[in-house]
Enzyme design. Structure first.
Site, PDB file in Angstrom:
ATOM      1  N   ILE A   6       0.863  -1.198   0.000  1.00 26.79           N
ATOM      2  CA  ILE A   6       0.000   0.000   0.000  1.00 26.79           C
ATOM      3  C   ILE A   6       0.891   1.236   0.000  1.00 26.79           C
ATOM      4  CG2 ILE A   6      -1.956   1.144   1.134  1.00 26.79           C
ATOM      5  CD1 ILE A   6      -2.076  -1.483   2.923  1.00 26.79           C
ATOM      6  N   ASN A  83      -2.076   4.204  -3.895  1.00 23.89           N
ATOM      7  CA  ASN A  83      -2.898   5.247  -3.273  1.00 23.89           C
ATOM      8  C   ASN A  83      -2.157   6.584  -3.146  1.00 23.89           C
ATOM      9  OD1 ASN A  83      -5.010   6.264  -1.131  1.00 23.89           O
ATOM     10  ND2 ASN A  83      -3.032   6.341  -0.081  1.00 23.89           N
ATOM     11  N   TYR A 150      -2.860  17.059 -12.081  1.00 22.84           N
ATOM     12  CA  TYR A 150      -3.526  16.017 -11.273  1.00 22.84           C
ATOM     13  C   TYR A 150      -4.553  15.284 -12.134  1.00 22.84           C
ATOM     14  CZ  TYR A 150      -6.158  14.048  -7.282  1.00 22.84           C
ATOM     15  OH  TYR A 150      -6.794  13.211  -6.385  1.00 22.84           O
ATOM     16  N   LYS A 154      -4.329  11.345 -13.398  1.00 21.50           N
ATOM     17  CA  LYS A 154      -5.356  10.376 -13.016  1.00 21.50           C
ATOM     18  C   LYS A 154      -6.041   9.796 -14.262  1.00 21.50           C
ATOM     19  CE  LYS A 154      -5.060  10.627  -8.433  1.00 21.50           C
ATOM     20  NZ  LYS A 154      -4.502   9.518  -7.650  1.00 21.50           N
ATOM     21  N   THR A 187      -9.329  14.998   3.821  1.00 22.55           N
ATOM     22  CA  THR A 187      -7.910  14.682   4.043  1.00 22.55           C
ATOM     23  C   THR A 187      -7.077  15.922   3.753  1.00 22.55           C
ATOM     24  OG1 THR A 187      -7.484  14.075   1.761  1.00 22.55           O
ATOM     25  CG2 THR A 187      -8.282  12.302   3.210  1.00 22.55           C
TER      26      THR A 187
HETATM   27  N1  LIG Z   1      -9.189  13.372  -0.616  1.00 24.83           N
HETATM   28  C1  LIG Z   1      -9.982  13.390  -1.662  1.00 24.83           C
HETATM   29  O1  LIG Z   1     -11.014  14.099  -1.694  1.00 24.83           O
HETATM   30  C2  LIG Z   1      -9.663  12.530  -2.861  1.00 24.83           C
HETATM   31  C3  LIG Z   1     -10.534  12.588  -3.946  1.00 24.83           C
HETATM   32  C4  LIG Z   1     -10.281  11.789  -5.038  1.00 24.83           C
HETATM   33  C5  LIG Z   1      -9.192  10.951  -5.047  1.00 24.83           C
HETATM   34  N2  LIG Z   1      -8.347  10.920  -3.985  1.00 24.83           N
HETATM   35  C6  LIG Z   1      -7.195  10.026  -4.046  1.00 24.83           C
HETATM   36  O2  LIG Z   1      -7.095   9.257  -2.859  1.00 24.83           O
HETATM   37  C7  LIG Z   1      -5.729   8.913  -2.641  1.00 24.83           C
HETATM   38  C8  LIG Z   1      -5.316   9.266  -1.219  1.00 24.83           C
HETATM   39  O3  LIG Z   1      -5.408  10.673  -1.061  1.00 24.83           O
HETATM   40  P1  LIG Z   1      -5.603  11.400   0.361  1.00 24.83           P
HETATM   41  O4  LIG Z   1      -6.725  12.313   0.193  1.00 24.83           O
HETATM   42  O5  LIG Z   1      -5.596  10.399   1.449  1.00 24.83           O
HETATM   43  O6  LIG Z   1      -4.258  12.273   0.366  1.00 24.83           O
HETATM   44  P2  LIG Z   1      -3.272  12.713   1.561  1.00 24.83           P
HETATM   45  O7  LIG Z   1      -3.963  12.732   2.859  1.00 24.83           O
HETATM   46  O8  LIG Z   1      -2.605  13.936   1.079  1.00 24.83           O
HETATM   47  O9  LIG Z   1      -2.219  11.496   1.585  1.00 24.83           O
HETATM   48  C9  LIG Z   1      -1.358  11.285   0.507  1.00 24.83           C
HETATM   49  C10 LIG Z   1      -0.399  10.154   0.843  1.00 24.83           C
HETATM   50  O10 LIG Z   1       0.498  10.005  -0.277  1.00 24.83           O
HETATM   51  C11 LIG Z   1       1.830   9.976   0.213  1.00 24.83           C
HETATM   52  N3  LIG Z   1       2.767  10.568  -0.741  1.00 24.83           N
HETATM   53  C12 LIG Z   1       2.702  11.791  -1.325  1.00 24.83           C
HETATM   54  N4  LIG Z   1       3.808  12.008  -2.047  1.00 24.83           N
HETATM   55  C13 LIG Z   1       4.578  10.895  -1.937  1.00 24.83           C
HETATM   56  C14 LIG Z   1       5.855  10.539  -2.440  1.00 24.83           C
HETATM   57  N5  LIG Z   1       6.586  11.370  -3.195  1.00 24.83           N
HETATM   58  N6  LIG Z   1       6.366   9.328  -2.126  1.00 24.83           N
HETATM   59  C15 LIG Z   1       5.665   8.481  -1.318  1.00 24.83           C
HETATM   60  N7  LIG Z   1       4.454   8.760  -0.818  1.00 24.83           N
HETATM   61  C16 LIG Z   1       3.917   9.970  -1.111  1.00 24.83           C
HETATM   62  C17 LIG Z   1       1.792  10.821   1.497  1.00 24.83           C
HETATM   63  O11 LIG Z   1       2.851  10.448   2.362  1.00 24.83           O
HETATM   64  P3  LIG Z   1       4.197  11.315   2.615  1.00 24.83           P
HETATM   65  O12 LIG Z   1       3.844  12.754   2.481  1.00 24.83           O
HETATM   66  O13 LIG Z   1       4.611  10.903   3.992  1.00 24.83           O
HETATM   67  O14 LIG Z   1       5.142  10.829   1.569  1.00 24.83           O
HETATM   68  C18 LIG Z   1       0.443  10.429   2.081  1.00 24.83           C
HETATM   69  O15 LIG Z   1       0.585   9.267   2.864  1.00 24.83           O
HETATM   70  C19 LIG Z   1      -4.930   9.666  -3.700  1.00 24.83           C
HETATM   71  O16 LIG Z   1      -4.643   8.810  -4.777  1.00 24.83           O
HETATM   72  C20 LIG Z   1      -5.884  10.756  -4.162  1.00 24.83           C
HETATM   73  O17 LIG Z   1      -5.631  11.183  -5.469  1.00 24.83           O
HETATM   74  C21 LIG Z   1      -8.555  11.692  -2.882  1.00 24.83           C
END
Ligand SMILES: NC(=O)c1ccc[n+]([C@@H]2O[C@H](COP(=O)([O-])OP(=O)(O)OC[C@H]3O[C@@H](n4cnc5c(N)ncnc54)[C@H](OP(=O)(O)O)[C@@H]3O)[C@@H](O)[C@H]2O)c1
Length: 254
Positions: A6, A83, A150, A154, A187
């Protein structure tokens, strides 16, 4: 034992997915730049890799290390959840820095492609349940000025999932691949979108309205839906699946 790889487990949806997957019958490989010490404390069956997926040269050795540690004599399933993601840079493309542009595409598209390729390659000979979930976004469909990278990454991930799905139909030990749109979730990523300067990101107000109207799901709810999907008998292999009711969000445009 079921094995899960993950990405993006330091916070948000990825952290909740990992937490909810903790079980004596599950082994988790968690990947992000920052280590989630709370998560690691919750289970003996977690190996944490502090890896920056922007440094995509490290991905091959990462997957080699993971696959070398899997005991395939005990494995009944292996799963990859791509993710990890970044929304930045949230800006019109002519004002974006080259390094920020490449970082966005590296993390959101190149890294999941490489992880998928290596996952399939390394698990080719095993006739166990093998599934990949690519966490995508409805940003593929709902476009905002300032979020071109972005959305484009995607969209690429969705097409990639569908094409690899077709390829896997030719395999004797196929890997199921699905791209999933999880909805709008409370988030860090959402916070970043609504906290942008409105003069450079006109949709910041929209993201704020969605939050104010209570339309955001929690990471826990979304993780539950994603895990249910991951274990579904009918996995909808080779498709892009939207698990959120966007009619609620659409009302804020009207
Ligand atoms: N939140 C929403 O409304 C939403 C909507 C549609 C889709 N999504 C999708 O859901 C998924 C999770 O998003 P989230 O909302 O949970 O985002 P988030 O809270 O910002 O978490 C993003 C995660 O990705 C990791 N990450 C970012 N850059 C990285 C890198 N260079 N190397 C390794 N890990 C990295 C971060 O860890 P570190 O910073 O510690 O590296 C963090 O654990 C994503 O694919 C996002 O596109 C979210």
């Amino acid at each position: 034992m079921k094995y899960f790889i993950i990405t993006g487990t330091s916070r948000g949806i990825g952290e909740s997915i990992a937490e909810q997957l903790i079980s004596p019958n599950h082994y988790l490989y968690c990947i992000s730049r920052g280590k989630n010490a709370d998560l690691v404390r919750k289970s003996k069956n977690i190996k944490y890799y502090e890896v920056d997926l922007n440094q995509f040269q490290q991905i091959e050795s990462l997957m080699e290390s993971i696959f070398n540690s899997i005991d395939f004599s005990k494995a009944v399933g292996i799963y990859l959840i791509n993710n990890a993601s970044i929304i930045a840079p949230v800006t019109f493309i002519d004002t974006a820095m080259i390094s920020d542009i490449t970082q966005n595409i590296n993390v959101n598209l190149i890294a999941p492609i490489l992880l998928t390729s290596l996952f399939i390659k390394n698990s080719n000979k095993y006739l166990i349940e093998k599934r990949i979930l690519n966490i995508s976004s409805a940003s593929v469909k709902y476009h905002h000025p300032g979020m071109s990278l972005y959305s484009a990454a995607k969209a690429g991930l969705d097409v990639f999932s569908q094409c690899v799905g077709l390829e896997q139909n030719h395999s004797i030990a196929p890997v199921g691949v699905v791209s999933i749109w999880p909805g709008m979730i409370d988030t860090n990523l959402q916070r970043e979108a609504r906290n942008q300067d409105k003069s450079t990101f006109p949709s910041a107000n929209l993201f704020q309205n969605v939050k104010d109207a209570g339309m955001l799901s929690t990471p826990e709810e979304t993780a539950k839906q994603i895990i249910e999907f991951l274990f579904k008998t009918d996995f909808e292999h080779g498709t892009v699946v939207d698990i959120y009711d966007y009619s609620k969000v659409q009302q804020t445009y009207d």
